[in-house]
Design a protein around this motif. Structure first.
Motif, short mmCIF file in Angstrom:
data_model
loop_
_atom_site.label_atom_id
_atom_site.label_comp_id
_atom_site.label_asym_id
_atom_site.label_seq_id
_atom_site.Cartn_x
_atom_site.Cartn_y
_atom_site.Cartn_z
N PRO A 34 0.96 -1.17 -0.04
CA PRO A 34 0.04 -0.13 0.19
C PRO A 34 0.90 1.23 0.06
N PRO A 35 0.46 2.45 -0.50
CA PRO A 35 1.24 3.61 -0.47
C PRO A 35 1.56 4.07 0.85
N PHE A 60 6.64 1.98 5.96
CA PHE A 60 6.33 0.84 6.35
C PHE A 60 7.00 -0.49 5.36
N ARG A 209 7.45 -6.19 9.86
CA ARG A 209 6.68 -5.35 11.03
C ARG A 209 5.08 -5.51 10.18
N LYS A 210 5.06 -5.64 8.86
CA LYS A 210 3.76 -5.39 8.18
C LYS A 210 3.50 -6.90 7.15
N ALA A 211 4.54 -7.00 6.47
CA ALA A 211 4.29 -8.14 5.50
C ALA A 211 4.21 -9.43 6.03
N SER A 212 3.15 -10.40 5.22
CA SER A 212 2.81 -11.50 5.76
C SER A 212 2.12 -11.24 7.00
N GLY A 213 1.44 -10.26 7.24
CA GLY A 213 0.73 -10.22 8.55
C GLY A 213 1.66 -9.86 9.77
N LYS A 215 3.61 -11.90 10.60
CA LYS A 215 3.87 -13.30 11.09
C LYS A 215 5.20 -13.81 10.50
N ASP A 235 4.62 -11.88 1.68
CA ASP A 235 3.40 -11.33 1.05
C ASP A 235 3.07 -9.83 1.66
N ALA A 236 2.70 -8.81 0.51
CA ALA A 236 1.97 -7.56 0.81
C ALA A 236 0.64 -7.87 1.21
N PRO A 237 -0.15 -7.14 1.99
CA PRO A 237 -1.37 -7.35 2.16
C PRO A 237 -2.22 -7.19 1.11
N ALA A 238 -3.22 -8.17 1.09
CA ALA A 238 -4.28 -8.20 0.05
C ALA A 238 -5.06 -6.71 -0.02
N LYS A 240 -7.93 -4.17 0.23
CA LYS A 240 -9.17 -4.16 0.91
C LYS A 240 -10.30 -4.12 -0.01
N ALA B 269 -5.92 -10.38 12.26
CA ALA B 269 -4.55 -10.28 11.59
C ALA B 269 -4.67 -9.32 10.36
N GLU B 273 -2.88 -6.07 9.39
CA GLU B 273 -2.09 -5.88 8.12
C GLU B 273 -2.38 -4.69 7.40
N ASN B 274 -3.62 -4.26 7.39
CA ASN B 274 -4.22 -3.05 6.50
C ASN B 274 -4.18 -2.01 7.07
N ARG B 276 -2.72 1.49 8.36
CA ARG B 276 -1.68 2.34 8.25
C ARG B 276 -1.76 3.67 8.97
N GLU B 280 2.41 4.83 14.85
CA GLU B 280 1.97 3.80 14.67
C GLU B 280 1.29 3.08 15.93
#
Lengths: 240, 408
Positions: A34-35, A60, A209-213, A215, A235-238, A240, B269, B273-274, B276, B280
């Motif tokens: 995401p931007p 991020f 911190r963010k990618a792959s949730g 995890k 993975d980047a988040p899917a 929305k 989760a 993840e989404n 932003r 933070e």
């Protein structure tokens, strides 16, 4: 004095170093991140805004031209009590331009973190570390411009221990604390290197911190006496 | 000798103290909305300075809000001590002297017991000094009536506990203290507004203007119940705010595009993840999502309950103060709903979120004052017949009939 007592351990250490190998690899991001957000608060701050003629954004996902992903902590898992943090070189966490640098870093348990305020007067920060693992203590201390460096360390392992500055609520850094020396943080080119890993079978994890949730992504690996290459894809988040 | 309050200056002072407290709650709300509660890491000093001598040039960023909050809190604390002395009259001097001395003593002892309590020691010494000062004030005024004196002493202890909690939140890093600090602030404001109400000439003459009525609609219980409900709603709100997790649900009136959002681990989760945000915030949890849903449902219940009260009080007559105030109360609660929605639509903009806190406080105050008035002008339905012949005694007044009771 019997010299054998000095020579033998040195020889054994030398043999082990000779048989140890590096784990190297590249982390890439699958998908489109995401931007980033423009940090309008820093521009609005009377002192910090002057230090940034260009707009400041969040970081991020720092992704290279070929999807190389920065700020991924890669470490061996299942190892504990092997920390050499007490004798390791300190890591410097700087406050520069009203931002923490580096944003993501890793240290060993007991390793010194030197916190510095390189911002000009009259900018003052409060260094506020907010651990969650048992044994790690919350720290919140002021640090004026030009003040002496602070030294902090943590005795327990913890992922992404948050540092913040409440004076400037957009300032963050995250320290992953591990209980051994076998870890690395990927650079801007997505590359990482875990040096001097003794031969053996390991599970290795990559965590952003963010990618792959947020995890850990894990892989099994066997290290012998030559360097091993192991790449990760997060993975980047899917959308929305 | 105690006497009914008939001093407009005392009332003005009480109103001023309540207004200062509302401002203090607003600044405290801004501190939490902006996430800068720990911007001043020491207490009661500010970056090592005596808090009153901290250079204005350094009131920047989060320090501005937190430091201002502390200074205004000091003003409110001093006002409340003065108010307690005024309400308690000359006889209050002795207990004030004893309490002030004990606080100064505790201020000296505490740091020796535990170095982390050094700040608490400074605080107690400081407030103890103010209390001692109030004790030596030579004015020989008579005490107010007992209910006002009791409220005064409650406010006296509440403001000091509140100051101590605020400081210990900084020293011990306990988020839970922040929740209690926020909830006590609301109760404290109610106390001061009650004092302000009971010192008005309007209140003194209320019995002469409004005939006692039998509470056949059970308004007293209903209003008390709604007040408790609103207070519980404010505690839920404070718990949400002090999780420092931003918006647990980013859309309204739906929640994650559904009437009831999935709260399983995979879904949570995915929500995280989404997210932003420049500031933070902490990751959200299923508990926080559930809490926001509870807050929404309770908001709906509160609106319905207040609308019910507004309708019921109309039966007392459209010019009855309970009926008129209830309409204002309903408008306030509807405004609060809009502000809650705006808080979400603005992604928790600090000014809107803080306004939401303030209107919430005003809703609670209105509710509590309506309850007090109801207990003053309504008598239990079963007691209606004897009350018509006997002077009525309410929790807020002695048994001196202003006018003969009438039933409608």
């Amino acid at each position: 004095m019997n010299l054998h007592f000095l020579v033998m351990p040195a020889l054994l250490a030398g043999l082990q170093a000779a048989s140890a190998a590096d784990i190297i690899g590249t982390i890439t991001l699958n998908g489109t991140p995401p931007p980033e957000l423009v940090n309008t608060a820093i521009a609005a701050d009377v002192n910090c805004g002057k230090l940034h003629p260009e707009p400041v954004t969040t970081h991020f996902y720092v992704v290279g031209p070929n999807k190389e992903l920065k700020d991924v902590v890669v470490s061996l898992t299942g190892i504990s009590g092997k920390s050499t943090g007490a004798s390791a070189d300190p890591v410097v966490l700087d406050q520069r331009g009203c931002e923490y640098t580096p944003y993501i870093f890793a240290v060993q348990t007991g390793q010194k973190i030197i916190v510095r305020n390189s911002d000009p007067a009259p900018i003052l920060h409060n260094v506020h570390a907010t651990p969650t693992a048992a044994g790690n203590t919350e720290v919140n201390v002021p640090q004026a411009s030009g003040a002496a460096d602070l030294t902090i360390s943590f005795p327990s392992a913890e992922n992404f221990l948050k540092f913040k500055c409440d004076v400037h609520p957009w300032m963050f850094a995250y320290a992953t604390v591990v209980d051994h020396p076998y870890f690395s943080v990927s650079g801007a080119d997505g590359k990482y290197k875990i040096a001097n890993v003794p031969p053996g079978k390991y599970t290795i994890q990559a965590m952003h911190r963010k990618a792959s949730g947020g995890k850990p992504v894990t892989q099994d690996i066997e290290v012998k006496d030559t360097d091993v290459t192991l790449d990760f894809t997060l993975d980047a988040p899917a959308p929305k | 000798m105690e006497r009914p309050v008939n001093n407009p200056w005392l009332n003005r002072f009480a109103v001023f103290t309540a207004a200062a407290t509302l401002i203090l709650i607003g600044i405290g709300g801004l501190v939490t909305s902006k996430g800068v509660g720990m911007a001043v890491p020491d207490w009661p000093t500010t970056y090592g300075y005596n808090m009153f001598l901290f250079p204005i040039s350094q009131w920047v960023g989060g320090i501005f809000y937190e430091h201002t909050h502390r200074l205004v809190a000091t003003v409110v604390g001093t006002l409340v001590v003065a108010l307690t002395r005024w309400l308690g009259g000359r006889p209050a001097r002795k207990p004030l002297a004893i309490i002030g001395s004990l606080e100064v003593l505790a201020g000296v002892i505490l740091p020796r017991l535990n170095p982390k309590l050094t700040g608490a020691g400074y605080f107690l010494s400081g407030i103890g000094g103010v209390v001692l000062l109030a004790a030596v004030v030579w004015v020989r005024n008579e005490p107010a009536e007992r209910p006002l004196r009791v409220l005064g002493w409650l406010a006296f202890f509440a403001v000091q506990l509140q100051g101590l909690l605020g400081g210990l939140r900084v020293v011990f890093y306990w988020d839970a203290i922040g929740i209690f600090h926020a909830a006590l602030a609301q109760a404290f404001l109610v106390l001061l507004c009650a004092i302000a109400l009971l010192t008005t000439s309007w209140w003194q003459n209320l019995r002469a203007k409004i005939p006692l009525q039998a509470d056949r609609l059970r308004l007293r219980s209903v209003l008390l119940g709604v007040t408790v409900l609103i207070f519980a709603q404010l505690i839920v709100g404070a718990t949400m705010r002090h999780a420092h997790a931003g918006l647990a649900i980013p859309d309204f009136p739906l929640a994650y595009h559904k009437l009831w959002p999935p709260m399983d681990a995979v879904s949570v989760a995915s929500y995280n993840e989404n997210r932003r945000e420049v500031n933070e915030t902490n990751p959200i949890t299923a508990f926080q999502i559930g809490l926001q849903m509870v807050h929404r449902i309770m908001a709906l219940v509160v609106v319905c309950a207040v609308a019910f009260c507004a309708l019921r009080t109309r039966r007392l007559g459209s010019r009855h103060p309970l009926a008129r105030w209830s309409l204002f109360w309903l408008a306030l609660v509807l405004c609060q709903i809009l502000l809650g929605a705006a808080t979400i639509w603005s992604n928790k903009a600090a000014d809107i979120a803080t306004l939401h806190v303030l209107v919430g406080a005003l809703s609670l105050v209105t509710s509590a004052l309506l309850t007090i008035v109801a207990f003053h002008v309504l008598i239990p339905g079963r007691a209606a017949v004897p009350a018509a012949a006997q002077p009525a005694k309410t929790p807020f007044a002695s048994a001196k009939p202003a006018v003969p009771a009438q039933s409608h």
